[in-house]
Scaffold this motif. Sequence first.
Motif, PDB file in Angstrom:
ATOM      1  N   THR A  13      59.921  40.874  27.309  1.00  7.37           N
ATOM      2  CA  THR A  13      59.029  41.685  28.140  1.00  7.37           C
ATOM      3  C   THR A  13      58.389  42.771  27.277  1.00  7.37           C
ATOM      4  O   THR A  13      58.957  43.189  26.258  1.00  7.37           O
ATOM      5  CB  THR A  13      59.792  42.368  29.294  1.00  7.37           C
ATOM      6  N   PRO A  14      57.221  43.248  27.699  1.00  9.52           N
ATOM      7  CA  PRO A  14      56.584  44.343  26.960  1.00  9.52           C
ATOM      8  C   PRO A  14      57.474  45.597  26.896  1.00  9.52           C
ATOM      9  O   PRO A  14      57.450  46.323  25.908  1.00  9.52           O
ATOM     10  CB  PRO A  14      55.299  44.614  27.739  1.00  9.52           C
ATOM     11  N   GLN A  15      58.258  45.839  27.929  1.00 10.17           N
ATOM     12  CA  GLN A  15      59.148  47.007  27.923  1.00 10.17           C
ATOM     13  C   GLN A  15      60.223  46.872  26.848  1.00 10.17           C
ATOM     14  O   GLN A  15      60.536  47.840  26.161  1.00 10.17           O
ATOM     15  CB  GLN A  15      59.809  47.195  29.288  1.00 10.17           C
ATOM     16  N   GLN A  16      60.764  45.684  26.680  1.00  5.44           N
ATOM     17  CA  GLN A  16      61.749  45.469  25.623  1.00  5.44           C
ATOM     18  C   GLN A  16      61.121  45.692  24.252  1.00  5.44           C
ATOM     19  O   GLN A  16      61.729  46.311  23.375  1.00  5.44           O
ATOM     20  CB  GLN A  16      62.332  44.062  25.700  1.00  5.44           C
ATOM     21  N   ALA A  43      58.506  47.600  23.590  1.00  4.22           N
ATOM     22  CA  ALA A  43      58.251  49.037  23.454  1.00  4.22           C
ATOM     23  C   ALA A  43      59.527  49.789  23.091  1.00  4.22           C
ATOM     24  O   ALA A  43      59.507  50.698  22.247  1.00  4.22           O
ATOM     25  CB  ALA A  43      57.652  49.593  24.734  1.00  4.22           C
ATOM     26  N   ASP A  44      60.646  49.420  23.705  1.00  5.63           N
ATOM     27  CA  ASP A  44      61.921  50.077  23.391  1.00  5.63           C
ATOM     28  C   ASP A  44      62.327  49.844  21.939  1.00  5.63           C
ATOM     29  O   ASP A  44      62.764  50.770  21.252  1.00  5.63           O
ATOM     30  CB  ASP A  44      63.023  49.574  24.324  1.00  5.63           C
ATOM     31  N   ARG A  79      59.955  51.823  19.699  1.00  4.93           N
ATOM     32  CA  ARG A  79      60.239  53.259  19.810  1.00  4.93           C
ATOM     33  C   ARG A  79      61.420  53.645  18.916  1.00  4.93           C
ATOM     34  O   ARG A  79      61.369  54.647  18.204  1.00  4.93           O
ATOM     35  CB  ARG A  79      60.540  53.628  21.265  1.00  4.93           C
ATOM     36  N   SER A 134      53.790  42.439  20.902  1.00  2.00           N
ATOM     37  CA  SER A 134      53.852  41.770  22.213  1.00  2.00           C
ATOM     38  C   SER A 134      52.956  40.550  22.293  1.00  2.00           C
ATOM     39  O   SER A 134      52.982  39.825  23.285  1.00  2.00           O
ATOM     40  CB  SER A 134      53.463  42.744  23.330  1.00  2.00           C
TER      41      SER A 134
END
Length: 70
Positions: free
Chosen positions: A35-38, A40-41, A44, A64
């Motif tokens: 996922t894009p959130q994974q 991004a994490d 980061r 991504s």
Amino acid sequence: MPYNRSATAVLDPAARVRQLHLVAAARVAAARASTPQQVADIVRVTVDDEVDTHTFAAIVTDCSAGLPRR
């Protein structure tokens, strides 16, 4: 043992960004982020306040690119 950056990274900030980008991409691939959130994490944690917001977003977008579209 303290972290010792290479002389190239200190003299050339663009080289440091490229290095961070490559490390982030490798970590995303190794973690098999889905996922894009994974992504991004992972990015980061990798860049750890060494890049500005726009560069961070560009690295996340690039990492991504291989994710399936929903």
